[in-house]
Design a protein around this motif. Structure first.
Motif, short mmCIF file in Angstrom:
data_model
loop_
_atom_site.label_atom_id
_atom_site.label_comp_id
_atom_site.label_asym_id
_atom_site.label_seq_id
_atom_site.Cartn_x
_atom_site.Cartn_y
_atom_site.Cartn_z
N VAL A 65 25.70 42.16 49.37
CA VAL A 65 26.55 42.66 49.56
C VAL A 65 26.96 42.26 51.16
O VAL A 65 26.15 42.20 51.88
CB VAL A 65 26.34 44.26 49.47
CG1 VAL A 65 26.18 44.82 48.16
CG2 VAL A 65 25.10 44.72 50.50
N TYR A 66 28.27 42.58 51.48
CA TYR A 66 28.78 42.27 52.84
C TYR A 66 30.10 42.77 52.83
O TYR A 66 30.90 42.84 52.02
CB TYR A 66 28.73 40.87 53.29
CG TYR A 66 29.51 39.66 52.20
CD1 TYR A 66 30.72 39.36 52.66
CD2 TYR A 66 28.81 39.26 51.17
CE1 TYR A 66 31.45 38.65 51.91
CE2 TYR A 66 29.36 38.19 50.64
CZ TYR A 66 30.82 38.04 50.74
OH TYR A 66 31.43 37.13 50.21
N GLY A 67 30.64 43.05 54.21
CA GLY A 67 31.86 43.38 54.40
C GLY A 67 32.34 43.48 55.79
O GLY A 67 31.09 43.30 56.86
N VAL A 68 33.45 43.57 56.05
CA VAL A 68 34.08 43.77 57.54
C VAL A 68 35.32 44.33 57.46
O VAL A 68 36.02 44.34 56.64
CB VAL A 68 34.28 42.19 58.14
CG1 VAL A 68 35.27 41.58 57.37
CG2 VAL A 68 34.60 42.07 59.57
N TYR A 102 28.91 44.43 58.13
CA TYR A 102 27.40 44.64 57.62
C TYR A 102 27.31 43.70 56.68
O TYR A 102 28.10 42.97 55.86
CB TYR A 102 27.12 46.13 56.59
CG TYR A 102 28.10 46.03 55.28
CD1 TYR A 102 27.53 45.79 54.39
CD2 TYR A 102 29.44 46.77 55.52
CE1 TYR A 102 28.16 45.75 53.08
CE2 TYR A 102 30.07 46.74 54.31
CZ TYR A 102 29.58 46.14 52.96
OH TYR A 102 30.11 46.30 51.64
N LEU A 103 25.85 43.42 56.35
CA LEU A 103 25.34 42.45 55.33
C LEU A 103 24.02 42.77 54.95
O LEU A 103 23.41 43.37 55.66
CB LEU A 103 24.99 40.88 56.14
CG LEU A 103 24.57 39.75 55.51
CD1 LEU A 103 25.26 39.41 54.50
CD2 LEU A 103 24.08 38.66 56.46
N GLY A 104 23.89 42.62 53.47
CA GLY A 104 22.66 43.42 53.15
C GLY A 104 22.17 42.52 51.72
O GLY A 104 23.16 41.84 51.02
N TRP A 105 20.96 42.67 51.51
CA TRP A 105 20.41 42.15 50.25
C TRP A 105 19.62 43.24 49.41
O TRP A 105 18.76 43.92 50.08
CB TRP A 105 19.38 41.23 50.65
CG TRP A 105 18.67 40.58 49.64
CD1 TRP A 105 17.52 40.83 49.03
CD2 TRP A 105 19.05 39.52 48.82
NE1 TRP A 105 17.28 40.05 47.79
CE2 TRP A 105 18.28 39.13 47.59
CE3 TRP A 105 20.61 38.67 48.72
CZ2 TRP A 105 18.51 38.14 46.66
CZ3 TRP A 105 20.76 37.83 47.63
CH2 TRP A 105 19.76 37.75 46.59
N LYS A 106 19.83 43.66 48.28
CA LYS A 106 19.21 44.70 47.54
C LYS A 106 18.55 43.99 46.24
O LYS A 106 18.93 43.21 45.76
CB LYS A 106 20.19 45.57 46.79
CG LYS A 106 21.00 46.31 48.01
CD LYS A 106 22.26 47.10 47.53
CE LYS A 106 22.87 47.72 48.38
NZ LYS A 106 23.99 48.71 47.77
N GLY A 146 22.81 48.03 63.74
CA GLY A 146 22.11 49.17 63.15
C GLY A 146 21.35 48.30 61.81
O GLY A 146 21.82 47.29 61.58
N LEU A 147 20.14 48.94 61.46
CA LEU A 147 19.52 48.37 60.48
C LEU A 147 18.82 49.53 59.33
O LEU A 147 18.41 50.54 59.81
CB LEU A 147 18.25 47.73 60.84
CG LEU A 147 17.20 46.79 59.74
CD1 LEU A 147 18.16 45.88 59.08
CD2 LEU A 147 16.03 46.38 60.70
N GLY A 148 19.02 49.23 58.04
CA GLY A 148 18.44 50.13 56.95
C GLY A 148 17.68 49.41 56.19
O GLY A 148 18.00 48.36 55.64
#
Length: 350
Positions: free
Chosen positions: A165-168, A189-193, A222-224
């Motif tokens: 997932v990613y977005g700007v 953001y940039l993420g891997w699920k 930030g990081l989650g």
């Protein structure tokens, strides 16, 4: 969350829609739809603590009502999407008065390129706002990241795949939730699920108000993270690091002498599902703001020093009970240097 414009007429017009078609107003074979959605919640904060209520609530007292309602409509026509969402909420933020206000939360149009890519234009949440509490399982959310939230004049692009997932987003002349100018805001953001571990990282930067308000430039990371140990047990981590320029002097209406303040916060949380209806949730939290530190050269002596100095730590334990899929009852108790002793809420969705 941006402080918004009152729109009683628009809110009333949504309520006048046909109640018999409360959820799905229109569904077409080609995927086009119109849906009405919303939620109603009653609850609030108990035992708000004056020593630790540095930025949390408009007042400190035994009970601060946080009742809330949302009503909205969203739809798709061919590749075009739209959303109008209205909130009825308390002005509980610092500088507010605790009274209810009716406000536009989102109002945008967009375009869906395919099943994985889309854009939104208008009043919507900035990109990282969707994941800024990704590793925080608490119902009331713990350490705030300070990201921009909902903003007007925003263009946002997002993509979602099976794992990636990613977005700007870019917001022109962004504002603080109290309405103060903050300058242009860029957010991403940039993420891997996956079924076992999911991670989302986000960044934000703003241009600053150039003397119009106390808010200058800012950089935020930030990081989650979520780890599903078993089907019933999960752990989460959430954290942020921020360098924020704030004005320390004012001449007339012009803010001067911007200084950089470093802030950071961490949340460790866990969630255990007893069964389909009951969840037990716990967290441990730490946050540190340079502006709280009386020994900092940037400390504002016009404000009384916080009792806890430049940092505070607290823990929470609570539960969520879901008697039905669209109903949740949440109770959370906090110990340590928390801005409140407890939080209780009942929320129903449709």
């Amino acid at each position: 969350m941006l402080k918004k414009t009152t729109v009683a007429i628009a809110f009333a017009s949504l309520f006048c829609m046909n109640a018999a078609s409360a959820v799905s107003l229109h569904e077409a074979d080609n995927g086009d739809y119109i849906r009405l959605f919303g939620e109603v919640g009653v609850g609030g904060h108990f035992g708000t603590n004056a020593d630790y209520n540095h930025d949390e609530f408009y007042d400190t007292k035994g009970y601060v009502d946080d009742s809330f309602a949302t009503l909205g409509v969203k739809g798709q026509n061919k590749n075009y999407i739209y959303r109008l969402e209205l909130d009825y909420q308390r002005r509980n933020w610092l500088g507010g008065d605790g009274e209810f206000e009716l406000a536009i939360d989102k109002m945008y149009v967009g375009y869906v390129f395919d099943d994985n890519h889309w854009i939104e234009l208008g009043l919507t949440d900035t990109a990282f706002d969707e994941y800024d509490h990704f590793g925080d399982f608490t119902f009331n959310k713990s350490v705030e990241t300070g990201e921009a939230g909902d903003q007007e004049n925003t263009v946002k692009y997002e993509a979602k795949f099976d794992h990636l997932v990613y977005g700007v987003s870019y917001s022109y002349e962004g504002k603080h939730k109290n309405g103060s100018p903050q300058g242009d805001i860029v957010n991403a953001y940039l993420g891997w699920k996956s079924d076992f571990v999911s991670v989302v990282a986000g960044v934000e930067t703003r241009g600053g108000s150039e003397g119009q308000s106390k808010y200058g430039e800012q950089q935020l990371v930030g990081l989650g993270m979520r780890v599903n140990v078993t089907s019933d047990l999960a752990f989460g981590f959430n954290g942020f690091l921020e360098d924020e320029d704030l004005s320390t002097r004012k001449s007339g209406d012009v803010h001067l002498a911007y200084e950089t303040f470093r802030n950071y916060g961490l949340t460790l949380s866990g969630k255990y599902d007893l069964n389909e209806s009951w969840e037990i949730i716990a967290s441990a939290n730490h946050e540190e703001y340079e502006g709280w530190d009386v020994e900092s050269p940037n400390f504002d002596y016009t404000e009384l020093p916080a009792e806890y100095g430049k940092e505070r730590r607290w823990a929470s334990l609570g539960f969520n009970y879901r008697p039905a899929r669209d109903i949740v009852l949440s109770v959370e108790g906090r110990v340590g240097e928390a801005p409140e002793a407890a939080y209780a809420y009942v929320r129903m969705y449709f």
